[in-house]
Design an enzyme around this catalytic site. Structure first.
Site, PDB file in Angstrom:
ATOM      1  N   HIS A 480       0.830  -1.216   0.000  1.00 38.51           N
ATOM      2  CA  HIS A 480       0.000   0.000   0.000  1.00 38.51           C
ATOM      3  C   HIS A 480       0.863   1.264   0.000  1.00 38.51           C
ATOM      4  O   HIS A 480       0.366   2.347  -0.290  1.00 38.51           O
ATOM      5  CB  HIS A 480      -1.012  -0.012   1.153  1.00 38.51           C
ATOM      6  CG  HIS A 480      -0.485   0.403   2.486  1.00 38.51           C
ATOM      7  ND1 HIS A 480      -0.192  -0.483   3.497  1.00 38.51           N
ATOM      8  CD2 HIS A 480      -0.191   1.626   2.983  1.00 38.51           C
ATOM      9  CE1 HIS A 480       0.241   0.175   4.550  1.00 38.51           C
ATOM     10  NE2 HIS A 480       0.255   1.456   4.275  1.00 38.51           N
ATOM     11  N   ASP A 534      -0.459  -7.350   1.416  1.00 39.23           N
ATOM     12  CA  ASP A 534       0.126  -6.004   1.480  1.00 39.23           C
ATOM     13  C   ASP A 534       1.649  -6.124   1.618  1.00 39.23           C
ATOM     14  O   ASP A 534       2.209  -5.898   2.690  1.00 39.23           O
ATOM     15  CB  ASP A 534      -0.492  -5.262   2.674  1.00 39.23           C
ATOM     16  CG  ASP A 534      -0.151  -3.781   2.677  1.00 39.23           C
ATOM     17  OD1 ASP A 534       0.411  -3.295   1.678  1.00 39.23           O
ATOM     18  OD2 ASP A 534      -0.458  -3.119   3.691  1.00 39.23           O
ATOM     19  N   GLY A 626       2.694   6.090   8.959  1.00 41.81           N
ATOM     20  CA  GLY A 626       4.110   6.353   8.715  1.00 41.81           C
ATOM     21  C   GLY A 626       5.002   5.188   9.113  1.00 41.81           C
ATOM     22  O   GLY A 626       6.174   5.138   8.763  1.00 41.81           O
ATOM     23  N   SER A 628       4.064   2.104   8.316  1.00 39.07           N
ATOM     24  CA  SER A 628       3.768   1.083   7.319  1.00 39.07           C
ATOM     25  C   SER A 628       5.008   0.636   6.577  1.00 39.07           C
ATOM     26  O   SER A 628       5.888   1.437   6.290  1.00 39.07           O
ATOM     27  CB  SER A 628       2.787   1.636   6.291  1.00 39.07           C
ATOM     28  OG  SER A 628       1.528   1.668   6.843  1.00 39.07           O
ATOM     29  N   GLY A 629       5.025  -0.644   6.259  1.00 34.64           N
ATOM     30  CA  GLY A 629       6.150  -1.189   5.508  1.00 34.64           C
ATOM     31  C   GLY A 629       7.280  -1.625   6.409  1.00 34.64           C
ATOM     32  O   GLY A 629       8.145  -2.389   6.015  1.00 34.64           O
TER      33      GLY A 629
HETATM   34  N1  ARG Z   1      -1.365   2.199   7.083  1.00 36.82           N
HETATM   35  C1  ARG Z   1      -0.514   2.869   7.981  1.00 36.82           C
HETATM   36  C2  ARG Z   1       0.632   3.554   7.241  1.00 36.82           C
HETATM   37  O1  ARG Z   1       0.534   3.746   6.085  1.00 36.82           O
HETATM   38  C3  ARG Z   1      -0.018   1.992   9.089  1.00 36.82           C
HETATM   39  C4  ARG Z   1      -1.067   1.738  10.030  1.00 36.82           C
HETATM   40  C5  ARG Z   1      -0.720   0.796  11.106  1.00 36.82           C
HETATM   41  N2  ARG Z   1      -1.701   1.040  12.081  1.00 36.82           N
HETATM   42  C6  ARG Z   1      -1.833   0.423  13.226  1.00 36.82           C
HETATM   43  N3  ARG Z   1      -2.726   0.830  14.063  1.00 36.82           N
HETATM   44  N4  ARG Z   1      -1.056  -0.577  13.542  1.00 36.82           N
HETATM   45  O2  ARG Z   1       1.563   4.023   7.820  1.00 36.82           O
END
Ligand code: ARG
Length: 678
Positions: A480, A534, A626, A628-629
């Site tokens: 994503h 993902d 932030g 993510s990944g």
């Molecule tokens: N989708 C989010 C990103 O792009 C990460 C979210 C993770 N959230 C969580 N509550 N663990 O950074």
């Protein structure tokens, strides 16, 4: 000229006696036989530095080569009169065994035992900022004959003694105070007194948030905090509240001449004696908590007083001891009631039987016999011995020669289990430069603590996502992160830059390596609605050189098991609270792997088998925007760190009963191999 010196030690654990026998000098290049317990130093040097001009000291060779063996080095630091010496470690990585390599800091110019401020080895996690009481300080480094590590770098400076006069009179209705120079270690030989005086008709209470002052002991003879004649010392993990039945309170902090700690932070508050927690629930320990947290199954007070004498509601189960716990905790394999009532009568197998993962029962003696008695193979995993099995199952590790073995997670555990040795191949990964082992509820990392962590930048925007190093050429991140959104062409490799070996955003240093991205491979089944699959790979345009700041994390094979309850670390520069701003310094937080059934009951059918849930169900600790990944990292029993998941999504951040969702890496092991060759 090389001189040899002999040193003798008397070793005790923490407060080690360090006594020097007169050093005797031996002529050049003569071999000496030394009795046990003595060290021969082939290198002994003293550096004298005036710290008026701030500067830096480091172990010889740092950061490019390990420190020398058999050395005794000392740095004598002097400040102007009326000043303290301040020494802040930027990096400290020594051998783990304090009897071999260690540094010692003294509040004196000579190594006097009772002026020792600290002794450190390995890769310490506590505050590494020290202050002298007077205008001198001594830093020593002792190294043994083998296993040399990177060493240290520390910045020195001087500060006027009067700069932070501590203590005073506090008369407002609420306020806060802390030990001198917090979060640095407090200096030795310091006494501060705070007099709190609030309005006559009120009482006052003080709450300690962080507390690490001296050793735990009954009388607190060394360093302590005294509140109304009650001494506190040691480390307190939980918030502590002390209440006075009057409108005044006296708090004294005292440090003696040796061994310093980080100290404390505290806040105080005036309250009306008849109503100490207006609109909130009052715990037995006087903490005030949100009414909603009363009888919700979580111990929010710390002393459990919010969870006794509760009436359980329909969504809760009643434990024999009177506690109420959420129904979905029943039979999840962990004793939530505290008396195990939530794990009884779970329709499990009889005593002497083993429960298979398909919930069949087989006799315990058939476990680990190399035959598939459960008929899903689950009775032949988690065996101590690696038997070669007649049949493979999805739970067993497959060697390159196609044979399967019965040991749980045999890869890279430093024991050869496959006849062909394939379980110990490609194991240049997962080692942190020391022993062990956007984030909500976390804390700042030390530099080099997470050498596989990558920050992915979009040119002109800055940090967007995290990633993990797989080898010199490949990174893994979330799919994503690399999708086009309107005008943003995130799927194009030339938009991205990878920063490896980064600690603080905007502060690249000699260990930071920036690379352009040559290719992005996003998983073909990535679903932008459900976040299924993902995962994406990024190929760097040129290889990086691996070093202690840039190092791969281990990839688990498809049979690797990360059981529910296993501790895991999340790291990233993402938001530190829901809707909050991103972090500058790389944050870390500890979470636990959460049972998939429990997770589905909490988050619904959005959870697929290719996702892994991890978090702290009580709330407050999670990944966020932030992050993510980035990695969800689990340390194996042999001490290597494996990538269990990739930060993917969540319902808000850090909400109670809303764990974070991660891409389950074991499901993508063969995809990674096919796409990148790693
Ligand atoms: N989708 C989010 C990103 O792009 C990460 C979210 C993770 N959230 C969580 N509550 N663990 O950074």
């Amino acid at each position: 000229m090389t001189a040899f010196y002999v040193f003798s030690f008397y070793l005790q654990s923490k407060n080690r006696m360090f006594s020097m026998v007169p050093n005797f000098f031996l002529p050049d290049s003569r071999t000496v036989l030394i009795p046990e317990g003595n060290f021969v130093f082939s290198d002994r040097k003293t550096f004298s530095i005036h710290v008026r001009e701030a500067g830096m000291v480091q172990s010889p060779g740092f950061p490019n080569s390990p420190y020398p063996s058999n050395s005794f080095l000392q740095w004598r630091l002097r400040a102007d009169p009326g000043h303290r010496v301040q020494l802040d470690f930027h990096t400290l990585i020594l051998e783990d065994d304090c009897q071999k390599d260690f540094i010692t800091i003294y509040d004196s110019l000579a190594p006097i035992e009772h002026r020792t401020l600290t002794e450190q080895c390995g890769y310490p996690h506590d505050s590494l900022s020290f202050l002298s009481s007077g205008n001198v300080m001594l830093l020593t480094l002792v190294t043994s004959d083998k296993k040399n590590f990177p060493g240290f770098r520390a910045n020195y400076s001087q500060i006027p003694v009067t700069d932070q006069s501590c203590g005073g009179t506090l008369t407002t209705d609420r306020g806060s105070f802390s030990s001198p120079y917090f979060p640095s270690n407090y200096p030795p030989q310091t006494t501060c007194t705070w007099n709190i005086q609030v309005a006559k008709e009120k009482f006052v209470k003080v709450q300690f948030h962080e507390f690490s002052v001296g050793n735990e002991s009954l009388q607190c003879p060394n360093d302590y905090v005294e509140v109304n004649e009650q001494r506190l010392c040691g480390s307190m993990l939980k918030t502590t509240v002390i209440t006075a039945n009057s409108n005044t309170m006296t708090i004294t902090f005292h440090s003696d001449s040796s061994y310093v700690d980080q100290g404390f932070t505290a806040s105080y508050e005036a309250f009306v004696p008849t109503n100490p927690c207006p609109g909130r629930f009052q715990c037995t320990n006087n903490l005030c908590i949100d009414i909603m947290m009363h009888c919700d199954g979580w111990n929010d007070c710390g002393d459990g007083s919010d969870e006794v004498n509760c009436k359980c509601d329909a969504s809760q189960l009643m434990c024999k001891n009177g506690h109420c716990k959420p129904k979905f905790w029943e039979c999840d394999g962990s004793d939530d009631c505290g008396d195990n009532t939530d794990e009884e009568n779970c329709g499990k197998c009889k005593p002497g039987e083993f429960s298979c993962r398909n919930s069949r029962c087989v006799l315990e003696k058939f476990r680990c016999d190399g035959k598939d008695d459960c008929s899903d193979g689950s009775d032949d995993v988690s065996c101590d011995l690696a038997l070669v099995l007649q049949q493979c199952s999805e739970f067993t590790f497959r060697c390159r020669n196609g044979r399967c073995i019965s040991k749980m997670n045999p890869e890279c555990d430093d024991v050869q289990d496959c006849e062909d040795g394939s379980d110990e191949e490609n194991c240049q990964c997962g080692i942190r430069p020391y022993r062990s082992s956007r984030i909500v509820g976390g804390q700042a990392s030390k530099e080099g603590e997470w050498p596989w962590q990558v920050s992915l930048h979009i040119r002109g925007t800055g940090h967007v996502c995290g990633a993990s190093v797989l080898n010199q050429r490949w990174l893994v991140t979330a799919a994503h992160c690399v999708q086009d959104t309107g005008a943003n062409k995130y799927s194009q490799a030339d938009q991205w830059q990878a920063l490896l070996g980064l600690h603080a955003q905007g502060q690249t240093n000699e260990w930071t390596v920036t690379r352009n991205i040559k290719r992005i491979i996003s998983h073909e089944n990535y679903d932008h609605l459900t976040y299924d699959s993902d995962i994406a790979l990024m190929e760097l345009d040129t290889e990086v050189t691996l070093n202690q700041y840039i190092w791969p994390i281990c990839l688990p094979s498809s049979s690797y098991d990360f059981p529910a309850g296993r501790e895991a670390w999340i790291t990233g520069w993402g938001a530190t609270r829901e809707g909050g701003s991103v972090a500058t310094i790389l944050q870390k937080a500890e979470v636990r792997v959460i049972n998939a059934t429990v997770c589905k009951s909490l988050l619904g059918d959005d959870i697929t088998d290719r996702m892994l849930c991890a978090g702290v169900l009580k709330g407050g600790v999670d990944a966020c925007q932030g992050d993510s990944g980035g990695p969800l990292a689990v340390t194996s029993s042999s001490g290597r760190v494996f990538l269990a998941g990739v930060v993917s999504w969540g319902d808000g951040c850090g909400r109670r009963n809303k764990p974070g969702i991660y891409t389950r890496i074991t499901k993508y092991r063969s995809w990674i191999k096919e796409a990148s060759g790693v």
